[in-house]
Design a protein around this motif. Structure first.
Motif, PDB file in Angstrom:
ATOM      1  N   ALA A  52      72.946  41.049  82.319  1.00  0.00           N
ATOM      2  CA  ALA A  52      72.556  41.850  83.489  1.00  0.00           C
ATOM      3  C   ALA A  52      71.569  41.076  84.364  1.00  0.00           C
ATOM      4  O   ALA A  52      71.672  41.085  85.601  1.00  0.00           O
ATOM      5  N   MET A  53      70.614  40.402  83.743  1.00  0.00           N
ATOM      6  CA  MET A  53      69.638  39.653  84.533  1.00  0.00           C
ATOM      7  C   MET A  53      70.260  38.419  85.176  1.00  0.00           C
ATOM      8  O   MET A  53      69.882  38.042  86.297  1.00  0.00           O
ATOM      9  N   LYS A  54      71.202  37.773  84.498  1.00  0.00           N
ATOM     10  CA  LYS A  54      71.904  36.652  85.122  1.00  0.00           C
ATOM     11  C   LYS A  54      72.601  37.103  86.398  1.00  0.00           C
ATOM     12  O   LYS A  54      72.536  36.438  87.437  1.00  0.00           O
ATOM     13  N   GLU A  55      73.251  38.249  86.309  1.00  0.00           N
ATOM     14  CA  GLU A  55      73.960  38.789  87.468  1.00  0.00           C
ATOM     15  C   GLU A  55      72.980  39.213  88.556  1.00  0.00           C
ATOM     16  O   GLU A  55      73.215  39.005  89.748  1.00  0.00           O
ATOM     17  N   ALA A  56      71.861  39.813  88.155  1.00  0.00           N
ATOM     18  CA  ALA A  56      70.853  40.255  89.119  1.00  0.00           C
ATOM     19  C   ALA A  56      70.254  39.074  89.872  1.00  0.00           C
ATOM     20  O   ALA A  56      69.994  39.149  91.078  1.00  0.00           O
ATOM     21  N   ALA A  57      70.007  37.975  89.160  1.00  0.00           N
ATOM     22  CA  ALA A  57      69.471  36.779  89.815  1.00  0.00           C
ATOM     23  C   ALA A  57      70.454  36.255  90.854  1.00  0.00           C
ATOM     24  O   ALA A  57      70.064  35.865  91.958  1.00  0.00           O
ATOM     25  N   LYS A  58      71.728  36.276  90.524  1.00  0.00           N
ATOM     26  CA  LYS A  58      72.764  35.816  91.458  1.00  0.00           C
ATOM     27  C   LYS A  58      72.827  36.724  92.688  1.00  0.00           C
ATOM     28  O   LYS A  58      72.987  36.252  93.814  1.00  0.00           O
ATOM     29  N   ASN A  59      72.650  38.038  92.463  1.00  0.00           N
ATOM     30  CA  ASN A  59      72.744  39.011  93.552  1.00  0.00           C
ATOM     31  C   ASN A  59      71.421  39.260  94.271  1.00  0.00           C
ATOM     32  O   ASN A  59      71.355  40.078  95.185  1.00  0.00           O
ATOM     33  N   LYS A  60      70.364  38.573  93.806  1.00  0.00           N
ATOM     34  CA  LYS A  60      69.025  38.741  94.398  1.00  0.00           C
ATOM     35  C   LYS A  60      68.595  40.207  94.399  1.00  0.00           C
ATOM     36  O   LYS A  60      68.096  40.737  95.378  1.00  0.00           O
ATOM     37  N   THR A  61      68.816  40.858  93.269  1.00  0.00           N
ATOM     38  CA  THR A  61      68.401  42.247  93.101  1.00  0.00           C
ATOM     39  C   THR A  61      67.469  42.330  91.888  1.00  0.00           C
ATOM     40  O   THR A  61      67.138  41.327  91.268  1.00  0.00           O
ATOM     41  N   THR A  62      67.037  43.549  91.553  1.00  0.00           N
ATOM     42  CA  THR A  62      66.006  43.750  90.541  1.00  0.00           C
ATOM     43  C   THR A  62      66.531  44.566  89.367  1.00  0.00           C
ATOM     44  O   THR A  62      67.245  45.558  89.556  1.00  0.00           O
ATOM     45  N   ILE A  63      66.160  44.154  88.164  1.00  0.00           N
ATOM     46  CA  ILE A  63      66.394  44.948  86.966  1.00  0.00           C
ATOM     47  C   ILE A  63      65.109  45.711  86.660  1.00  0.00           C
ATOM     48  O   ILE A  63      64.041  45.121  86.472  1.00  0.00           O
ATOM     49  N   VAL A  64      65.225  47.028  86.629  1.00  0.00           N
ATOM     50  CA  VAL A  64      64.074  47.922  86.432  1.00  0.00           C
ATOM     51  C   VAL A  64      64.235  48.577  85.069  1.00  0.00           C
ATOM     52  O   VAL A  64      65.219  49.271  84.817  1.00  0.00           O
ATOM     53  N   ALA A  65      63.264  48.360  84.182  1.00  0.00           N
ATOM     54  CA  ALA A  65      63.490  48.690  82.774  1.00  0.00           C
ATOM     55  C   ALA A  65      62.600  49.793  82.237  1.00  0.00           C
ATOM     56  O   ALA A  65      61.375  49.736  82.343  1.00  0.00           O
ATOM     57  N   HIS A  66      63.253  50.794  81.664  1.00  0.00           N
ATOM     58  CA  HIS A  66      62.619  51.728  80.731  1.00  0.00           C
ATOM     59  C   HIS A  66      62.643  51.001  79.398  1.00  0.00           C
ATOM     60  O   HIS A  66      63.706  50.761  78.824  1.00  0.00           O
ATOM     61  N   THR A  67      61.477  50.615  78.898  1.00  0.00           N
ATOM     62  CA  THR A  67      61.430  49.757  77.711  1.00  0.00           C
ATOM     63  C   THR A  67      61.167  50.598  76.467  1.00  0.00           C
ATOM     64  O   THR A  67      60.094  51.173  76.297  1.00  0.00           O
ATOM     65  N   GLU A  68      62.166  50.625  75.598  1.00  0.00           N
ATOM     66  CA  GLU A  68      62.074  51.456  74.395  1.00  0.00           C
ATOM     67  C   GLU A  68      63.095  50.973  73.375  1.00  0.00           C
ATOM     68  O   GLU A  68      64.301  51.052  73.617  1.00  0.00           O
TER      69      GLU A  68
END
Length: 430
Positions: free
Chosen positions: A167-183
């Motif tokens: 997901a983060m690889k794709e987000a970096a390519k798309n210049k978008t943000t991964i927003v995480a509920h961490t649990e």
């Protein structure tokens, strides 16, 4: 339509309340000054702000509007009305609704409903994975084209490190943000409140601080490896603050938010087995609370977000074990923080405004965060002088599940403008 707002005040960089007047033409701030009467004003409406503080419209990057699927808890209309009452002009809506907007078609349908019903600006998150399960990724490219703001599985943590990496690889390519509920679900052990001293006194299963912090530690390393912007939701523990601080020092592109309730309350404030105090992440210890404040002050934590999470009265009648997690926050955030943190001198008014306007606008590249000529007239006005009690009957949200009922606060909202349109006012305007 031209509106001349007089008798307002703005906080300057010297922490002084400076008189100000504003001229709004259609949706834009046209003039700023201290005596706009000298301008050749034609066909204008005069609004006397009554000495209220004016700020850029507040921005909340974490709300639950519950629609579609859970309109008995909240709707896009009532949730955005509640936001306007709190001084928020832009909110970012989580995707844990039914159906989840995990395809372009579903996202477009939700965007159409937002356009019809919302009274403030709404940015809609898309899920990281299909159905919010830690398995198949959503199509980020298609969802962004359909209007997605960023990507999150808020409400649940992404359990698979491999899924988060992709997901983060794709987000970096798309210049978008991964927003995480961490649990980390494997560390939950059925917990319903913080694993500390109070849960033992009440005989209730606890939620380890490790549940949150361990997944942040995993994710910041994935962020470093992929180059993606990684944003942590509702930070609650001192361990999480330490991990984020270390990641920032290492140059990793990580940002974070904290909620008003985690800044103001601890496990010691929970009087009994009351679901009104049940939220996820839970209220932690006093050391955690102090670490959150320190994190804001030193820049480890970037902004304040409410995690407005409405539930029906019936749902919240089951005690800690039998009720859902979450409290509402849109209508009380600024006034609670002003009263409990600014007035005692813990933080400055300028800092509070920055954490609720400039910082979220900058981090997420949103419009707003400033009062400037040519900017959209997204504005909030607050009464800093009058003490008022937080009352359920005043809420515009469908829900009133909050432990702050009965608190006396200053800094309640008097007016909110979105693109030059008055969307909320408290009582008659002079």
């Amino acid at each position: 339509m031209t509106i001349w707002i007089k008798n307002a005040r703005i906080v300057n960089h010297k922490e002084e309340l400076q008189p100000i007047e504003l001229l709004i033409h259609q949706d834009t701030i046209q003039a700023i000054g201290e005596n706009l009467a000298s301008l050749s004003l034609k066909a204008y409406e005069v609004i006397d702000a009554g000495g209220a503080l004016v700020t850029p419209g507040l921005i909340d990057v974490h709300v639950h509007l519950r629609e579609p699927g859970f309109s008995y808890k909240e709707t896009i209309k009532t949730g955005t009305m509640a936001a306007a009452r709190g001084g928020f002009t832009t909110v970012c809506a989580m995707p844990n609704v039914d159906p989840e907007p995990d395809t372009a078609e579903k996202m477009k349908q939700l965007q159409e409903k937002i356009a019809r019903d919302a009274v403030v600006n709404v940015k809609q998150y898309a899920p990281i994975t299909m159905g919010l399960r830690s398995e198949m990724l959503t199509n980020q490219t298609e969802l962004l084209a359909a209007g997605a703001f960023a990507f999150t599985n808020d409400g649940v943590g992404v359990q698979s490190a491999g899924t988060m990496y992709l997901a983060m690889k794709e987000a970096a390519k798309n210049k978008t943000t991964i927003v995480a509920h961490t649990e980390d679900d494997s560390l939950l052990f059925g917990g319903v409140m913080h694993e500390g001293k109070r849960n033992k006194e009440l005989g209730l299963p606890g939620i380890l601080a490790l549940t949150e912090a361990s997944q942040i530690a995993r994710d910041v390393l994935i962020s470093e490896a992929t180059g993606a912007h990684y944003h942590v939701c509702h930070v609650s523990t001192k361990e999480s603050v330490r991990v984020i601080r270390d990641a920032k020092r290492a140059g990793i592109l990580v940002t974070a938010e904290v909620t008003p309730h985690h800044l103001l309350l601890t496990e010691d404030d929970i009087p009994n087995d009351s679901s009104i105090y049940k939220m996820n992440p839970p209220l932690r210890g006093e050391e955690d609370r102090q670490s959150l404040i320190e994190g804001l002050l030193d820049g480890t934590i970037d902004m304040i977000a409410t995690d407005h999470a409405p539930h029906s009265k019936t749902e919240k009648m089951g005690g800690m074990i039998g009720s859902p997690f979450g409290i509402v926050g849109s209508e009380t955030a600024f006034s609670l923080l002003y009263t409990s943190l600014v007035e005692p001198g813990v933080v400055t008014l300028r800092q509070l405004i920055d954490w609720m306007t400039i910082k979220p606008a900058t981090v997420f590249k949103l419009e707003g965060g400033a009062i400037e000529i040519g900017q959209k007239a997204d504005l909030a006005f607050f009464d800093l002088a009058t003490t008022k009690e937080i009352l359920t009957e005043k809420f515009l949200s469908l829900a009133t599940n909050t432990p702050f009922i009965g608190w006396n606060v200053k800094g309640t909202t008097t007016m909110t403008f979105v693109s030059g349109k008055l969307v909320y006012k408290e009582g008659p305007i002079k």
